[in-house]
Design an enzyme around this catalytic site. Structure first.
Site, short mmCIF file in Angstrom:
data_model
loop_
_atom_site.label_atom_id
_atom_site.label_comp_id
_atom_site.label_asym_id
_atom_site.label_seq_id
_atom_site.Cartn_x
_atom_site.Cartn_y
_atom_site.Cartn_z
N TYR A 142 66.28 65.46 49.23
CA TYR A 142 65.82 65.97 47.92
C TYR A 142 66.05 64.98 46.79
O TYR A 142 65.95 65.37 45.62
CB TYR A 142 66.57 67.26 47.56
CG TYR A 142 66.64 68.30 48.65
CD1 TYR A 142 65.50 68.99 49.05
CD2 TYR A 142 67.85 68.59 49.25
CE1 TYR A 142 65.59 69.96 50.04
CE2 TYR A 142 67.94 69.56 50.24
CZ TYR A 142 66.80 70.23 50.63
OH TYR A 142 66.89 71.19 51.61
N CYS B 152 71.78 53.90 60.48
CA CYS B 152 70.80 52.83 60.60
C CYS B 152 69.52 53.23 59.92
O CYS B 152 68.52 53.55 60.57
CB CYS B 152 70.55 52.52 62.06
SG CYS B 152 71.95 51.67 62.74
N TYR C 26 74.99 73.51 51.68
CA TYR C 26 73.89 72.83 52.38
C TYR C 26 74.26 71.42 52.82
O TYR C 26 73.38 70.58 52.98
CB TYR C 26 72.62 72.84 51.52
CG TYR C 26 72.24 74.23 51.06
CD1 TYR C 26 71.72 75.16 51.95
CD2 TYR C 26 72.43 74.63 49.74
CE1 TYR C 26 71.41 76.45 51.55
CE2 TYR C 26 72.11 75.92 49.32
CZ TYR C 26 71.60 76.82 50.23
OH TYR C 26 71.29 78.09 49.84
N1 LLP Z 1 68.35 84.13 49.43
C1 LLP Z 1 67.32 83.55 50.05
C2 LLP Z 1 66.28 84.41 50.62
C3 LLP Z 1 67.25 82.16 50.16
O1 LLP Z 1 66.21 81.62 50.78
C4 LLP Z 1 68.28 81.37 49.61
C5 LLP Z 1 68.25 79.92 49.73
C6 LLP Z 1 69.36 82.01 48.98
C7 LLP Z 1 69.36 83.40 48.90
C8 LLP Z 1 70.51 81.26 48.38
O2 LLP Z 1 70.12 80.46 47.34
P1 LLP Z 1 71.23 79.68 46.47
O3 LLP Z 1 72.05 80.69 45.72
O4 LLP Z 1 72.06 78.90 47.42
O5 LLP Z 1 70.43 78.82 45.58
N2 LLP Z 1 68.80 73.19 51.44
C9 LLP Z 1 68.49 73.26 50.03
C10 LLP Z 1 68.57 74.66 49.50
C11 LLP Z 1 67.67 75.61 50.24
C12 LLP Z 1 67.82 77.01 49.75
C13 LLP Z 1 67.22 77.96 50.73
N3 LLP Z 1 67.32 79.32 50.37
C14 LLP Z 1 69.43 72.35 49.25
O6 LLP Z 1 70.25 71.67 49.88
O7 LLP Z 1 69.33 72.24 48.03
#
Ligand code: LLP
Length: 443
Positions: A335, A362, A391
């Protein structure tokens, strides 16, 4: 670098971070000692920061929302036994998105009544497992709705795509109309009709509009959009819904210039949106759920690395290499996320050099942080990258066959291993060598 008056999600370092004799300590543990004992790289998770974040969410709901509420932890941010048990002990339920996350939460002792299963392509096996355990299913699409009608009666919610845009990275926006998730506004009435004619116990609606969001307005708007659909479900289809889940999404501070709202301000905006809309629509307040991930766990963890070689490209930049990289933190390469770092054993030394932190993979793109000021680093120094709780472990890989790194939970001077470092043997755990390949072929 940090202050206890900030909410955990606004603080670059975990809340308990201090400097003692030039060394960084977290949860009363010296980072240099931790690396000596548990090896490097190492995730160091501050229990107090996680507990504080959980409490701030729950407290804010009690302050601003007269109806019932339940905070869920989005375990996709970091799913493991210790974290599931820790947030459950703080009264949170858990949002899960796979059979694996469900299994982890159950093994951690979390009550199935507090589990909500998401996913835009849940398998029949995952649905059967969740229903057998008594978990609530957040239904994403028509195929799933049809499948559920062939299975034992389930407690469900419907996921809507509310058509709300927010300013975050394209890959982590989910509530705008061009999204793979949930029922669109033009599909939702059909879904409600199907539910009304089914045996399914549908208790409410869900939406999640994106992640790492710094604005409050989208979540305030979300309340009124969702209450509108709650009113339609009742008036047109006779469905009385009692629960509303407004997802997660509150951002955290990764670098000094990030300025996310506090947990308190976010809950206030969300609850005001819902309460105002209910008053206007003359509806009783639903039980309000939310499911933050990043803002509960992200700022509570740092990753400690050992500094290795340095390479200066004259007139361009100086690379400092660490013993991990995109396998333990895939967020920069995925990202273009920004991070900061400091040297845990040189906390009293001024940042005098502009450096770039490179991982050991690598791949040229395996760079964790570009061009930022750091104290003069030497091989063997402990470089700490803050805000790596969300994450990172959950998206970690074995790229280049690097074993996944260990994690310790620290609190009041005590450290407990919560994830063991993988070994080379672990890397071969799933490998088979077919018989005919077992004798080396000499040509
Ligand atoms: N609820 C649902 C349905 C979701 O899809 C997500 C995150 C959350 C709650 C929690 O969201 P948060 O509070 O953590 O923003 N891998 C990415 C983030 C992907 C988020 C996916 N869904 C990153 O590293 O930024």
């Amino acid at each position: 670098m940090t202050s206890v008056t900030l909410a955990p999600n606004q603080s670059l370092l975990p809340l308990t971070a201090t400097t003692q004799a030039g060394h960084l300590t977290i949860g009363g543990c010296d980072l240099v000692d931790l690396v000596q004992q548990y090896g490097s790289p190492l995730y160091v998770l501050d229990e107090e920061s996680v507990r504080q974040a959980c409490r701030q969410y729950r407290q804010a709901f009690q302050t601003y929302y007269p109806g019932q509420s339940q905070v869920l932890y989005a375990s996709k941010a970091w799913s493991c036994l210790a974290i599931c048990a820790l947030v459950a002990a703080e009264g949170l339920g858990i949002d899960i998105v796979s059979g694996g996350e469900l299994y982890t939460a159950l093994e951690a002792g979390v009550s199935p009544q507090l589990l909500y299963l998401h996913g835009n392509n849940k398998s029949r096996a995952e649905l059967e497992y969740a229903i057998a355990m008594g978990v609530t299913i957040v239904v994403d699409n028509f195929l799933e709705l049809e499948l559920l009608q062939q299975l034992p009666p389930a407690r469900i919610m419907l996921r809507l795509t509310p058509g709300i845009e927010c300013h975050t990275h394209e890959y982590i926006q989910t509530g705008h109309l061009d999204s793979k998730f949930g029922f669109d506004p033009n599909q939702i009435e059909t879904a409600l009709e199907m539910v009304a004619h089914s045996q399914l116990n549908c208790v409410g609606l869900h939406a999640h509009i994106g992640s790492q969001i710094f604005e409050l307005q989208p979540h305030r708007d979300l309340g009124s959009v969702m209450i509108k659909w709650l009113a339609i479900a009742q008036a047109k289809f006779g469905l009385t819904f009692t629960e509303l889940n407004i997802g997660g999404g509150l951002g955290i501070r990764y670098i000094e210039s990030d300025d996310p709202p506090s947990i308190d301000a976010w809950v206030r905006a969300v609850t005001e949106g819902v309460s105002d809309a209910c008053a206007k629509a003359n509806l009783p307040l639903p039980k309000l759920l939310c499911e933050p991930g990043r803002s509960l766990i992200g700022s509570a963890c740092v990753t400690a690395y050992s500094v290795g070689s340095t390479k200066t490209v004259p007139g361009i930049r100086t690379y400092i290499t660490v013993d991990g990289g995109m396998s333990d933190n895939p967020r920069p390469i995925t990202y273009q996320s920004s991070y900061r770092a400091l040297l845990a054993n040189r906390m009293d030394e001024p940042a005098t050099e502009l450096v770039t932190i490179a991982g050991k993979h690598c791949e040229s793109g395996d760079v964790l942080i570009r061009d930022f000021p750091l104290a003069a680093a030497q091989p063997g120094d402990i470089l700490v990258v803050p805000a790596t709780g969300a994450y990172n472990y959950s998206m970690a890989s074995n790229y280049n066959r690097l074993p996944k790194i260990a994690a310790v939970l620290v609190n009041q001077g005590e450290a407990n291993l919560i994830l063991k470092r993988e070994t080379y043997q672990d890397l071969l755990r799933q490998d088979y060598l077919p018989q005919r390949l077992q004798t080396p072929v000499l040509s």
